[in-house]
Design a protein around this motif. Sequence first.
Motif, PDB file in Angstrom:
ATOM      1  N   SER A 130      27.000  17.545  44.013  1.00  0.00           N
ATOM      2  CA  SER A 130      25.684  17.634  43.661  1.00  0.00           C
ATOM      3  C   SER A 130      24.872  17.197  45.058  1.00  0.00           C
ATOM      4  O   SER A 130      23.755  17.654  45.336  1.00  0.00           O
ATOM      5  N   MET A 131      25.195  16.156  45.802  1.00  0.00           N
ATOM      6  CA  MET A 131      24.337  15.612  47.028  1.00  0.00           C
ATOM      7  C   MET A 131      24.684  16.607  48.100  1.00  0.00           C
ATOM      8  O   MET A 131      23.788  16.758  49.017  1.00  0.00           O
ATOM      9  N   ALA A 132      25.788  17.335  48.046  1.00  0.00           N
ATOM     10  CA  ALA A 132      26.012  18.253  49.378  1.00  0.00           C
ATOM     11  C   ALA A 132      25.103  19.545  49.237  1.00  0.00           C
ATOM     12  O   ALA A 132      25.234  20.065  50.259  1.00  0.00           O
ATOM     13  N   TYR A 133      24.337  19.935  48.182  1.00  0.00           N
ATOM     14  CA  TYR A 133      23.522  21.130  48.334  1.00  0.00           C
ATOM     15  C   TYR A 133      22.322  20.680  49.290  1.00  0.00           C
ATOM     16  O   TYR A 133      21.953  21.467  50.024  1.00  0.00           O
ATOM     17  N   THR A 134      21.842  19.273  49.591  1.00  0.00           N
ATOM     18  CA  THR A 134      20.731  19.131  50.488  1.00  0.00           C
ATOM     19  C   THR A 134      21.234  18.296  51.680  1.00  0.00           C
ATOM     20  O   THR A 134      20.523  18.332  52.714  1.00  0.00           O
TER      21      THR A 134
END
Length: 505
Positions: free
Chosen positions: A201-205
Amino acid sequence: MGERPTSSRATDFDVLIVGAGLSGIGMAAHMKEKTPEHSFAIVERREDLGGTWDLFRYPGVRSDSDMHTLGFEFEPWTHEKTIADGPAILDYLHRIVDERDIRRHIRFNHKVIYADFREADARWHVTLEMPDGERKMLTANWLYLGSGYYDYDQAYDPGFELGDFDGQVLHPQFWPKNLDYDGKQVVVIGSGATAVTIVPSMAYTAAKVTMLQRTPTWMFSRPAKDRVANFLRKVLPEKVAYAITRWKNIKLQDFSFKMARRKPKKMAALLHKRIRKTMGEDYDLAAFSPPYDPWDQRLCLIPDDDLFSAIKRGKAEIVTGHIKAFEKGGVRLTDDRFLPADIVVTATGLKLAVAGKIGLSIGGTAIDLADRFYYKGCMFSNLPNLAVVFGYLNASWTLRADINADFICRVLSEMAEKGADIAVPYLPENHTLEEDNIFDFSSGYIQRSRHLMPKNAVEYPWRLNQEYVVDRKRMKTEPVDDGILVMQSKANTAAQNDKPLQAAR
């Protein structure tokens, strides 16, 4: 008979339900349907309902069980995705509460501190604390604990020395609002269900997210959407489609768990095959190869291969190692590798809590649940009018919540029929029960807390079982009056000084 009306000012109830999460709302819904003549209230320490799903606000928060089994047996899950995010689960709970007129029974910002059972009036005298420190007293014939399994106030602290680290450190249980991690380096410490949710989830941004694990975890991927469920909903009535899908998923889960125990190498090969399907045949599986067998600890669910996809995109990585020190700008490992970090997330696990940390007593004498045996995974030896929900480790939490709520409703009905005020699973002092490991799982959060847990016998009914299909049949069909659960009136208790309540002290 219709539901007995209760005022919001009422202070005495037939059943006091602690917690407005899955377990508490489930019990209220079962009572509405099966024992409407009994009054109840739900007390909730937080400002809103939902329990875990209201507390946890970290990126991507979602179920790690399919919602056809994490959902209730009485309320179909109608979303297209069977692996649901936190907001969707909260919507589901709010709909149940409103459609069944449960909300008016909930008292928010009511934290239970103590509960003392008094034989003279067959009542739990419950002390509650308000946010301003004021204390109130409520009484109830029954206390039903739907307070979950972990400490809401404290997360597990592995004792990290943060040294010279100059970035932000946070725990998923206490996620700050509006955290800005765009373009930042993030290290997530841990390899459990929370970590594998946060990382993709955090890896998107984020610039990059590194999952730092001491030990790998077995992971399995599955689509977030259940094609069979969505097809059945198109061709069958909603409740029928839900019931079929629910039973399918229960049986599949039961089959896979038992296969893992019987043929661990075969299960390991299947799990690795699923990962290689996404990552490629030449991918090094060391980061996904634990030193223990599948289901020795709970498997981590990877919906739609999201974690593997983030790794393939170069936005996430998994590093196996031990922390040597927290330094300026990142984390140093014992093999001298350095992981740059602006933010460190300590997804290191939960701290277990039994009975919501409530101080329990009988007639003023303190009770330690670690001294008691479970009875049918629902009540405790020699403790009157007390029920609890502690979900399955190898299946969805709500499966146990449903069968326990149904069973206690059966007990309430039988007590009413017999004119009884007290129901207590009687275990004589000279019993010969053989103790069993309450949790045959090696997970750290479980092993750290075994000393807190009630006792488990080898033989049913004095155990917290891990076989839902068997438990469901027993709880629904075996007679309530089994020769163990003693029912009596408070008048008889006072006159005869009966053994079950003597033993409770």
